[in-house]
Design a protein around this motif. Structure first.
Motif, PDB file in Angstrom:
ATOM      1  N   ILE A 118       0.864  -1.182   0.000  1.00 26.26           N
ATOM      2  CA  ILE A 118       0.000   0.000   0.000  1.00 26.26           C
ATOM      3  C   ILE A 118       0.900   1.231   0.000  1.00 26.26           C
ATOM      4  N   GLU A 131      -8.322   5.507   6.121  1.00 27.79           N
ATOM      5  CA  GLU A 131      -9.521   4.898   5.540  1.00 27.79           C
ATOM      6  C   GLU A 131      -9.578   5.116   4.028  1.00 27.79           C
ATOM      7  N   MET A 132      -8.964   6.220   3.527  1.00 29.60           N
ATOM      8  CA  MET A 132      -8.990   6.451   2.077  1.00 29.60           C
ATOM      9  C   MET A 132      -8.114   5.442   1.339  1.00 29.60           C
ATOM     10  N   TYR A 133      -7.262   4.719   2.086  1.00 32.79           N
ATOM     11  CA  TYR A 133      -6.460   3.634   1.517  1.00 32.79           C
ATOM     12  C   TYR A 133      -7.087   2.276   1.829  1.00 32.79           C
ATOM     13  N   ASP A 134      -8.339   2.295   2.253  1.00 35.07           N
ATOM     14  CA  ASP A 134      -9.113   1.098   2.579  1.00 35.07           C
ATOM     15  C   ASP A 134      -8.502   0.320   3.742  1.00 35.07           C
ATOM     16  N   VAL A 135      -7.932   1.047   4.704  1.00 35.25           N
ATOM     17  CA  VAL A 135      -7.346   0.438   5.892  1.00 35.25           C
ATOM     18  C   VAL A 135      -8.306   0.648   7.060  1.00 35.25           C
ATOM     19  N   LYS A 136      -8.726  -0.449   7.650  1.00 34.66           N
ATOM     20  CA  LYS A 136      -9.569  -0.386   8.838  1.00 34.66           C
ATOM     21  C   LYS A 136      -8.656  -0.516  10.050  1.00 34.66           C
TER      22      LYS A 136
END
Length: 80
Positions: A49, A68-73
């Protein structure tokens, strides 16, 4: 999933960090060294990422929201 822990002090440090096309795993390692947050994540996945951002006076919750914009929770665990 990213888990973050830090012992709570009276004042949490503000994060200042700049990244241009760096692996998220490196960014998290750098922030760990500078601010003593502990991150738990999959090294292989997070190395893939690439992130670019400029953090100025970010709190940890604000930084996690940015990810979150990198789809990380993520989950922030306090008092650990």
């Amino acid at each position: 999933m990213l888990a973050v822990s830090k012992t709570v002090f009276t004042q949490q440090p503000e994060i200042n960090y700049s990244s241009v096309n760096q692996p998220l795993s490196k960014v998290l390692e750098d922030i760990n060294k500078q601010y003593a947050y502990k991150f738990a994540f999959d090294q292989v996945v997070f190395s893939g990422i690439l992130v670019s951002f400029e953090l100025k006076n970010y709190s940890m919750p604000r930084f996690l929201k940015l990810l979150e914009m990198y789809d990380v929770k993520s989950k922030l665990i306090e008092n650990t």
